[in-house]
Design a protein around this motif. Structure first.
Motif, PDB file in Angstrom:
ATOM      1  N   ALA A  99      -5.748  -4.851  -7.095  1.00 38.76           N
ATOM      2  CA  ALA A  99      -5.711  -4.276  -5.753  1.00 38.76           C
ATOM      3  C   ALA A  99      -4.281  -3.940  -5.346  1.00 38.76           C
ATOM      4  CB  ALA A  99      -6.325  -5.255  -4.753  1.00 38.76           C
ATOM      5  N   GLY A 100      -4.092  -2.740  -4.823  1.00 37.71           N
ATOM      6  CA  GLY A 100      -2.734  -2.347  -4.447  1.00 37.71           C
ATOM      7  C   GLY A 100      -2.700  -1.248  -3.414  1.00 37.71           C
ATOM      8  N   ILE A 101      -1.590  -1.175  -2.686  1.00 43.14           N
ATOM      9  CA  ILE A 101      -1.351  -0.112  -1.721  1.00 43.14           C
ATOM     10  C   ILE A 101       0.086   0.370  -1.886  1.00 43.14           C
ATOM     11  CG2 ILE A 101      -3.045  -0.977  -0.058  1.00 43.14           C
ATOM     12  CD1 ILE A 101      -0.675  -2.096   1.571  1.00 43.14           C
ATOM     13  N   ASN A 102       0.389   1.512  -1.301  1.00 46.42           N
ATOM     14  CA  ASN A 102       1.736   2.051  -1.383  1.00 46.42           C
ATOM     15  C   ASN A 102       1.982   2.959  -0.192  1.00 46.42           C
ATOM     16  OD1 ASN A 102       4.285   2.620  -2.336  1.00 46.42           O
ATOM     17  ND2 ASN A 102       3.613   4.127  -3.845  1.00 46.42           N
ATOM     18  N   ALA A 117       3.097  -5.250   4.538  1.00 41.98           N
ATOM     19  CA  ALA A 117       1.750  -4.929   4.055  1.00 41.98           C
ATOM     20  C   ALA A 117       1.742  -4.731   2.550  1.00 41.98           C
ATOM     21  CB  ALA A 117       1.226  -3.677   4.763  1.00 41.98           C
ATOM     22  N   ILE A 118       2.734  -4.008   2.022  1.00 42.34           N
ATOM     23  CA  ILE A 118       2.786  -3.741   0.582  1.00 42.34           C
ATOM     24  C   ILE A 118       3.061  -5.013  -0.204  1.00 42.34           C
ATOM     25  CG2 ILE A 118       4.090  -2.541  -1.219  1.00 42.34           C
ATOM     26  CD1 ILE A 118       4.457  -0.250   0.866  1.00 42.34           C
ATOM     27  N   ILE A 119       4.013  -5.810   0.238  1.00 38.61           N
ATOM     28  CA  ILE A 119       4.323  -7.064  -0.450  1.00 38.61           C
ATOM     29  C   ILE A 119       3.133  -8.015  -0.401  1.00 38.61           C
ATOM     30  CG2 ILE A 119       5.808  -9.103  -0.486  1.00 38.61           C
ATOM     31  CD1 ILE A 119       7.183  -6.559  -1.471  1.00 38.61           C
ATOM     32  N   ASP A 120       2.448  -8.049   0.740  1.00 44.10           N
ATOM     33  CA  ASP A 120       1.291  -8.945   0.889  1.00 44.10           C
ATOM     34  C   ASP A 120       0.175  -8.601  -0.098  1.00 44.10           C
ATOM     35  OD1 ASP A 120       2.380 -10.524   2.813  1.00 44.10           O
ATOM     36  OD2 ASP A 120       1.177  -9.770   4.476  1.00 44.10           O
TER      37      ASP A 120
END
Length: 262
Positions: A99-102, A117-120
């Protein structure tokens, strides 16, 4: 005899895997690829209906899959994910932290909330799932394989993605540290590090004048002169999950068309 041995060391039939962020993109393709090799899947996403759709695709293809809602930044969600998987399948052998975001934005204008948010998701979420999975694997007594989805951004600087590169660099060091700590328990911890893939994750579209300009610029960094296909990540994951990689741990496997070799 050689064919039989090769088949055996790559065989994953009957293994149980969780793939986080497997409702779309890379995670979905990895989950489906594992299912085709006899793995029993837990599909995980922040939206249960989306997870159920992916699980049904696997079921309709003759595989076995369940869907569980989980936000990997929430510790209790991760615990529920592990516990419900074990309650249903009675084992856990493979944990794929995906799971990932950017967000693409210059570092000077990156907001604290965007960084957090990204680090979390991309780092803390990986640790949450890996730690809880490892605790069960140790209790289970049969070892296991933990595979993290890193990135080419973990080893080269890429403008506009400060938080993402920091998270993925952290993932690489997390892999190495956990591999050392958990080796005695028979738990292998590795990562795949995709380069520029056909899938463009949400929040990762840059503001180029047009798509053709963007693609041409990207291809100048890739010796193979093309983006990677999502299906090309399945083989590396199968390898790291299988007995073929029984002496491989603490490794970051670049899957990037030699981009990081330049």
């Amino acid at each position: 005899m050689k064919t039989t041995l090769a088949h055996k060391i790559f065989d994953l039939t009957g293994k149980v895997a969780i793939v986080t962020g497997s409702t779309r993109g890379i995670g979905k393709v990895i989950a489906e690829g594992l299912a085709h090799r006899g793995v029993k899947l837990t599909i995980c996403g922040t939206q249960l209906p989306e997870a159920e759709k992916t699980a049904k695709i696997i079921q309709d293809a003759g595989g076995e899959a369940i869907a569980i809602q989980a936000d990997v930044t929430k510790r209790q969600d991760c615990a529920n994910l592990i516990n419900q998987t074990v309650a249903y399948y009675n084992q856990l052998d493979i944990m794929v932290c995906n799971a990932g975001i950017n967000t693409i934005k210059p570092a000077l204008s990156l907001l604290e909330a965007e960084w957090d948010a990204i680090i979390d998701v991309d780092l803390k979420g990986y640790f949450n799932c890996a730690q809880l999975a490892a605790q069960h694997m140790i209790q289970q007594g049969t070892g296991g394989s933990i595979i993290m989805n890193s990135s080419i951004a973990s080893v080269v600087g890429i403008p506009g993605v400060a938080a993402y590169t920091a998270a993925k660099g952290g993932v690489n060091q997390l892999v190495r540290t956990l591999a050392i700590e958990w080796a005695a328990h028979g738990i292998r911890v590795n990562a795949i590090a995709p380069g520029y893939m056909e899938n463009i994750m949400e929040g990762s579209k840059a503001n180029y004048p047009d798509l053709a300009t963007q693609e041409q610029l990207i291809k100048t960094f890739i010796p193979m002169n093309r983006r990677g296909k999502l299906e090309e990540l399945v083989g590396p994951v199968v390898f790291l999950a299988s007995e073929a990689a029984s002496y491989v741990t603490g490794s970051i496997l670049m899957v990037d068309g030699a981009c990081s070799a330049m």
